[in-house]
Structure formats: structure tokens, C-alpha cells
Design an enzyme around this catalytic site. Sequence first.
Site, short mmCIF file in Angstrom:
data_model
loop_
_atom_site.label_atom_id
_atom_site.label_comp_id
_atom_site.label_asym_id
_atom_site.label_seq_id
_atom_site.Cartn_x
_atom_site.Cartn_y
_atom_site.Cartn_z
N LYS A 1 37.01 40.07 26.82
CA LYS A 1 35.80 39.29 27.13
C LYS A 1 34.93 39.26 25.88
O LYS A 1 34.85 40.27 25.15
CB LYS A 1 35.08 39.99 28.29
CG LYS A 1 33.89 39.28 28.88
CD LYS A 1 33.36 40.07 30.08
CE LYS A 1 32.21 39.40 30.77
NZ LYS A 1 31.74 40.18 31.95
N SER B 1 31.49 37.32 35.93
CA SER B 1 31.32 36.68 34.64
C SER B 1 32.55 36.79 33.74
O SER B 1 32.60 36.12 32.71
CB SER B 1 30.10 37.28 33.92
OG SER B 1 30.29 38.66 33.68
N SER C 1 31.49 41.33 38.32
CA SER C 1 32.03 40.50 37.24
C SER C 1 33.48 40.77 36.85
O SER C 1 34.07 39.97 36.12
CB SER C 1 31.14 40.58 36.00
OG SER C 1 29.97 39.83 36.21
#
Length: 563
Positions: A123, A205, A229
Amino acid sequence: MKAFLFQCAILLCLAQLQAIHCFVAPRAEEIDVSRTDQASDLPDLYEASVLELQEGLDAGHFTSVDLIKAYFARIEEVNLKGPALRAIIETNPSALKQAAALDAERAVSGKRSLLHGIPVILKDNIATVATEGMNTTAGSFALLGSIVPDDAGVVKKLREAGAIILGKANLSEFAEFRGNLPSGWSGRGGQTTNAYFPNADPCGSSSGSGVSTSIGLAAVSLGSETDGSITCPTSNNNLAGVKPTVGLTSRAGVIPISEHQDTVGPMCRSISDAAIVLSIIAGKDPNDNFTLAQPDEVPDYTKALNSQALVGKRIGVPRKVFLNDSITGNDPTINVAFEQALRVLEELGATIVDPADLPSAEEIARSNNETVVLDTDFKIQINAWLEDLIVVPTGVQSLADLIAFDNAHPSLEEPINFTSQSEFIASEATKGFTDAYFQSLAFDKELGSTRGIDAALDTFELDALVLPAQGFTTVPAAIAGYPIVTVPLGFYPNNVTIGSAGPETIYPAPGVPFGLSFLGTAFSEFELIGFAFAYETKTKTRLARRAFPAAIPKTQLKDIVGN
Ligand SMILES: *[C@@H]1O[C@H](CO)[C@@H](O)[C@H](O)[C@H]1NC(C)=O
Ligand SMILES: *[C@@H]1O[C@H](CO)[C@@H](O)[C@H](O)[C@H]1NC(C)=O
Ligand SMILES: *[C@@H]1O[C@H](CO)[C@@H](O)[C@H](O)[C@H]1NC(C)=O
Ligand SMILES: *[C@@H]1O[C@H](CO)[C@@H](O)[C@H](O)[C@H]1NC(C)=O
Ligand SMILES: *[C@@H]1O[C@H](CO)[C@@H](O)[C@H](O)[C@H]1NC(C)=O
Ligand SMILES: *[C@@H]1O[C@H](CO)[C@@H](O)[C@H](O)[C@H]1NC(C)=O
Ligand SMILES: CC(=O)N[C@H]1CO[C@H](CO)[C@@H](O)[C@@H]1O
């Protein structure tokens, strides 16, 4: 209202949950069991496990250089072209060189670990040294070209184990903490979309980590969770994911929201892969003192992979609030699949204790304590992050500067129909560690653990709790700092009524996956991984449905090896 329609805006939907829409009922699902035939003995990269890749690497059927080339080609096919999934923000310009060195080392002295020569996606809030050639920006142009002081703690562990960072994944910008951003949208990366239906919500996310792993753009990926997330994009993308106990994996070098809730974990195509990755990234890190509280020995989580793990275990169902559709907004499809999953757990030898409510359930649903803690922590921690950067070409030095940068660059930093960066603004307005802050922190611990998860586990003598991954599931674990292990549960049927999730995304949509989550107390990952493995092994739900055809990359190792 608009923000609440984003299916998994997840962070901080606490007070607003009543506003989440219930979606129209779907029914039967058509399961596509056709799989591509592999003529050769090379693994299909859509599904390949870490162990299969290691077998091929050890046998010399292909090299890590081949793997990097194949994954790069697969990214090229679907990231900006074709279905334009926008799962990856950047690829690593040093990856081929690193792969060649790791191939040479394997030939001389064997592999360092099960991740030796294995490509990993991170990420974009997880730092990698700039000399390698990639940015660390949480998706924001405000941080483009900034130079981080060091690799993140988890990245150091990955590199020591011989893993190769293949690239950075798109995400909901600042891990969904700017306010009013669609799941999976960032200024730098644009809108990530799901590989199971065109323009479906990937959830956030860790959206790009989820989408890229779901179709084999890398072997495995890392995401981060503050509240939902990892769990939600794991669920929406047909994956197995672990949201570790806060303090099991280092957050040093991870663009923060809150040290009390942030945690880094694996998002993989199987719980076996997730166990391999977690065994490597877990452990103490002097640069993140929360990790010093974990047990001295990092477990080998692959030893938890036992198909009999549920035999004789007591698994609780916290129905109150967490299975109330008017609070969770969950579609009936999910509930039907969940009730079936409970019967499967029984078949696997578990005793289902139902209901096994959290005493604090209704208070959690009403509480705004999490918002108080996150808003306060974010300002302090993001300011510290910005201060530690060696170079910031945009000149951004504080949260106030970030807000001003976004306002000054609407064409870069505002998605379609953007309203306001409400979360940034609320955080900027906080006044540091006030009495109210410490009260909220104490309430969160009480609501999440002592009168929450731990109370239910103790009262009903449970080994774990189980819930659909979607809904309100992640909140008690978020405020307690406790783990969640998620595996595939089912898919929306082909005739589901399509809903809106954001200006460019839809949810639900035909064939979009959803997951099953196991929750437990601090550092219970070993047990939860065992339960999830037993369920996954029995159901093999991931294999029941594939991405839509255009989202399935065609490049395979056979196109690379020897060419
Ligand atoms: C979807 O299909 C099933 C079975 O074919 C049917 O029972 C159901 O009514 C359909 N649902 C919708 C929303 O059309
Ligand atoms: C960051 O991104 C920019 C623009 O895409 C690129 O020029 C640069 O090489 C990247 N890497 C670093 C370390 O800044
Ligand atoms: C970690 O260290 C900071 C100071 O560097 C301190 O304020 C904080 O209380 C410590 N936290 C833990 C969990 O030890
Ligand atoms: C579900 O939640 C709604 C809204 O908070 C509440 O009115 C209702 O009583 C709850 N249902 C059950 C069965 O607890
Ligand atoms: C925090 O939780 C407690 C216990 O439920 C509650 O009384 C209080 O109102 C909550 N505070 C906020 C800011 O929501
Ligand atoms: C943006 O908002 C306007 C006004 O609410 C609406 O008409 C339009 O459809 C929206 N555009 C998108 C792409 O959602
Ligand atoms: C690797 C990759 O394809 N990155 C792209 C991500 O999206 C941005 C915005 O469209 C592109 O500039 C990158 O090239």
C-alpha cells in the site's frame, strides 16, 4: 449524505450508520467453476500460491526475474489499459536488478525464507527508501517526490527475508482519512475499481492491495487497517487477510492515522499465504514501541494451518447490533451466506454459541469516542511524519499545509463531486491531548475489550467470534486494537440490484465477493488463522468465481520463460 453511500468508507461511520442504505434483495448465484487450463507445469499466476512459486523457483522452472517480468506485464495489461483497474500507483524500477541478485543467491546458498524472490505489493502509505525509485505518498500529490528517512519496519523484515517489492498500490487517499473521498480514490492513482464487475467498489482503504492480489498482479500484498481498511477490501476482492493486533507488526515508516489503531497486515489469495507473510512481518521493532508489548517469540503461523482447528472450539455470534441490518446496512444475500457458514463451522466440529452478544454493543454503535481519538492522534502524528521527511518538494510541513495544498490544487486532489476534506479539517481543529481525549481513549478500551470482545469471550467461554466482514464488524476490534482474520464467504448473485457507491463506482454488483471474519482477543492470530484455514479448506469459496474476463491478465510465465 453522499459520503454515507460509499459502501466501505468504513472509518468513522459510527454515528452515521443509521444512514447507510439497505440494498435490494438478491437471490440465487451462478457459480462459474471454469478455470483456465495450464498446459505446462508452470503455475497460473492468477491463483499461484507462495509455495507453488517457491517450488518452481527451487526446481529452476522459472526465476524471480521471470516472475517480475510476468507480473509487470500483467499490471500493464489491466492497470491503465483495458478495464483500467488503477490498482497500482508505481512499479519498482529496481525490482529486476534485485530479482537477479536474489536468483544468483538462491543458486549459491538456497533461499533465505519462503518469501525469497517473491514479489510483494505495498500500500502506498508504507515507506520504501527513495533511492530504490519509488515514492511514498498515501496517494497524495502533496507528498510526491518526498524523501522518507528509511524503509518501513515491515519492509526491512520483507527485504531481510528476500522478498522483492514489486510496486506500490493505490488506496483511498490518506487511508480514507481526508473525508468525503470515494473508497479506492487517490489524487495520484485515480479511482481503483473491482476486478469482479466493471466499476464495482473495491472497498478501502487498502483498495489497490486488494484488487492487485485478487487477479495475480503480484504474489501477495500488504495493506493497513485503522478501522476496516484490510478487512473490507479483503472481503470485496475474494481474499484472505489478517488485520493483526495493534503492536504485532511495526508501524514505523507507515504514514499514520493513529498509533492506537493502525496496523499492517497481509492480503493474499489464501490464508496459507497470509500465514507465511505474517510470520515474516510480525515482531518487535525498536522504532515502534507498541511492538515491544508482544510475546517474545513470533509464532510460525504456518503451524496454525490445520483443517481440524475448529474441532471442539466454541465460536460465538454477537448478533446484537452486528447482525442488525438496520445498523449494518448489509444485504440479505450476506446474511443468508452467513447463516450457512455457521452450519459449516458446526460440521467442522465447532459449537456455535448464538447469540453471544457484546455487553457494550449498543454503546459502541452510539459512541463517538473513536472519532475523538483518531482526530486528535492524526494531527499529532501526521505533523511528526511531515517533520521527519528529509525533502518535501511541495513544501508541505503540517496538516494545515496539507489542507491548503489540496485547496490550491483542486484539479489534482478533488474527485468528481468532491465536497470537503472534513476529516482533515476536524483533525486540524483538535487541541492535543486534552482530558476529553484521554477519556475517549479509556472508553474505547472499555467498549472494545473489557465490556466488548473480551467480555463476550469470557462470559460464553469462547475461542473466537464470527461475523460477516461487511457491516459494523471492524469497529470493536478497531477500538480494542484486536485482530480480525477474514476469508471468502460468497458473491452477490448475477441479478443483484446494482447500487451506487460513489461518483465512479457501484455496489452491490453481480459477482462482487464478500467475506467471513473471525475476531479474537489480543495476539490470538494463531488460533484465528487456524479457524479461518479450516473454513477455507472446507468451502474453497475463492475458487467458485473469477474476475470478469477483461480484468483477467493473460500474460503467464510461459510467455516469459526462455523468451
Ligand atoms: C434473481 O434470481 C432469482 C432466481 O433466479 C430469483 O428468485 C430472484 O427473484 C431474482 N432477483 C431479482 C432482484 O431479480
Ligand atoms: C516519484 O514519482 C515521480 C513522478 O512520477 C518520479 O519522477 C520519481 O522518479 C518517483 N520516485 C521518487 C523516489 O521520487
Ligand atoms: C512510546 O514512546 C513514546 C515516546 O517516544 C511515549 O510517549 C509512549 O508512551 C510510548 N508508548 C508505549 C506503548 O510504550
Ligand atoms: C436494530 O436496530 C434498530 C435501529 O437501531 C433498532 O430499532 C432495532 O430494535 C434493532 N433490532 C433488534 C432486533 O435489536
Ligand atoms: C464514549 O463512550 C461512553 C460509554 O459508552 C459514552 O458515555 C460517551 O458518551 C462516549 N463519548 C463520546 C464522545 O461519544
Ligand atoms: C455530481 O453531482 C450532481 C449534482 O448532485 C449530479 O447531478 C451528478 O450526477 C453527479 N455526478 C456524478 C458523476 O456522480
Ligand atoms: C503503474 C501505473 O500504471 N501507474 C499509473 C497510476 O495512475 C497514474 C494516474 O493515471 C499514472 O500516472 C501512473 O502511471
